[in-house]
Design a protein around this motif. Structure first.
Motif, PDB file in Angstrom:
ATOM      1  N   THR A   9      -1.141  -1.613  -9.262  1.00  0.00           N
ATOM      2  CA  THR A   9      -2.531  -1.747  -8.849  1.00  0.00           C
ATOM      3  C   THR A   9      -2.646  -2.655  -7.640  1.00  0.00           C
ATOM      4  O   THR A   9      -2.040  -3.725  -7.601  1.00  0.00           O
ATOM      5  CB  THR A   9      -3.372  -2.352  -9.994  1.00  0.00           C
ATOM      6  OG1 THR A   9      -3.211  -1.553 -11.164  1.00  0.00           O
ATOM      7  CG2 THR A   9      -4.844  -2.424  -9.637  1.00  0.00           C
ATOM      8  N   THR A  37      -9.419   1.764  -0.017  1.00  0.00           N
ATOM      9  CA  THR A  37     -10.167   1.312  -1.181  1.00  0.00           C
ATOM     10  C   THR A  37     -11.667   1.397  -0.902  1.00  0.00           C
ATOM     11  O   THR A  37     -12.087   1.609   0.228  1.00  0.00           O
ATOM     12  CB  THR A  37      -9.828  -0.151  -1.525  1.00  0.00           C
ATOM     13  OG1 THR A  37     -10.326  -0.995  -0.475  1.00  0.00           O
ATOM     14  CG2 THR A  37      -8.345  -0.348  -1.712  1.00  0.00           C
ATOM     15  N   TRP A  51     -10.594  -4.595  -5.957  1.00  0.00           N
ATOM     16  CA  TRP A  51     -10.468  -3.183  -5.592  1.00  0.00           C
ATOM     17  C   TRP A  51      -9.943  -2.353  -6.751  1.00  0.00           C
ATOM     18  O   TRP A  51     -10.350  -1.237  -6.963  1.00  0.00           O
ATOM     19  CB  TRP A  51      -9.547  -3.005  -4.387  1.00  0.00           C
ATOM     20  CG  TRP A  51     -10.067  -3.620  -3.132  1.00  0.00           C
ATOM     21  CD1 TRP A  51     -11.343  -3.555  -2.655  1.00  0.00           C
ATOM     22  CD2 TRP A  51      -9.328  -4.384  -2.190  1.00  0.00           C
ATOM     23  NE1 TRP A  51     -11.443  -4.230  -1.468  1.00  0.00           N
ATOM     24  CE2 TRP A  51     -10.216  -4.747  -1.152  1.00  0.00           C
ATOM     25  CE3 TRP A  51      -8.008  -4.798  -2.109  1.00  0.00           C
ATOM     26  CZ2 TRP A  51      -9.810  -5.495  -0.060  1.00  0.00           C
ATOM     27  CZ3 TRP A  51      -7.607  -5.546  -1.018  1.00  0.00           C
ATOM     28  CH2 TRP A  51      -8.511  -5.888  -0.008  1.00  0.00           C
ATOM     29  N   HIS A  53      -7.285  -0.611  -7.096  1.00  0.00           N
ATOM     30  CA  HIS A  53      -6.879   0.694  -6.569  1.00  0.00           C
ATOM     31  C   HIS A  53      -5.479   1.037  -7.088  1.00  0.00           C
ATOM     32  O   HIS A  53      -4.560   0.226  -6.969  1.00  0.00           O
ATOM     33  CB  HIS A  53      -6.882   0.649  -5.043  1.00  0.00           C
ATOM     34  CG  HIS A  53      -6.839   1.997  -4.417  1.00  0.00           C
ATOM     35  ND1 HIS A  53      -7.961   2.768  -4.240  1.00  0.00           N
ATOM     36  CD2 HIS A  53      -5.806   2.724  -3.947  1.00  0.00           C
ATOM     37  CE1 HIS A  53      -7.628   3.902  -3.667  1.00  0.00           C
ATOM     38  NE2 HIS A  53      -6.327   3.899  -3.481  1.00  0.00           N
TER      39      HIS A  53
END
Length: 173
Positions: A9, A37, A51, A53
């Protein structure tokens, strides 16, 4: 073939001069994966931009030459939706299998006195014309830069069959 899996991540960022950040065009330099992002607008008392992401990449190789690096560009989005460069960053993917927490420090070019005036009055920060400078330390040392914030990652590195090619990657202790 030896295989390298990178799963994790892109958590967020901290210690930047302002919030409302996004990470554009992050990519694995030795691969073909890139992404952007969302822009996070954190609460006023928060000191981190989130974020969350996902990262999920798989490589196959027969050597460790050209081990992957991650390159980042962080932008601040103002109230008019304009993106101002807040920093570049690069970090290597760890060669040790396991889960790793990584803080990638970022920087941005300062530019000339005129560039600094443009930056102050128009939020037009200097940007690199050639992004190869980001991950080439020899060229980067010729730039005048300023430190910016940090990007936070948590990734798991999974290596398979490297021993078949004479490569011994130690385990995390």
């Amino acid at each position: 073939m030896a295989e390298l899996h990178i799963v994790g991540t892109l958590i967020g960022a901290s210690q930047f001069p302002a919030s409302e950040l996004c990470c554009e065009d992050w990519k694995l330099l030795e691969g073909f994966e890139s992404a952007q992002t969302q822009v996070d607008i954190p609460a006023e008392d928060s000191n981190i931009t989130l974020w969350d992401h996902p990262i999920d990449v798989h490589y196959s190789t027969n050597s460790i030459e050209g081990w992957p690096k991650m390159q980042f560009q962080v932008y601040h989005q103002d109230s008019f939706g304009r993106n101002e460069l807040y920093g570049y960053g690069v970090c290597y993917v760890p060669t040790i299998p396991g889960t790793h927490e990584i803080d990638c420090v970022t920087w941005r070019p300062v530019g000339s006195f005129t560039d600094q005036l443009w930056s102050f009055f128009l939020n037009a920060t200097p940007q690199l014309k050639n992004l190869d400078i980001i991950h080439n330390p020899t060229d980067r040392y010729q730039l005048t830069t300023e430190s910016m914030g940090k990007i936070h990652l948590e990734i798991t590195v999974i290596c398979r069959n490297f021993q078949n090619y004479g490569v011994c990657l130690s385990t995390k202790q």
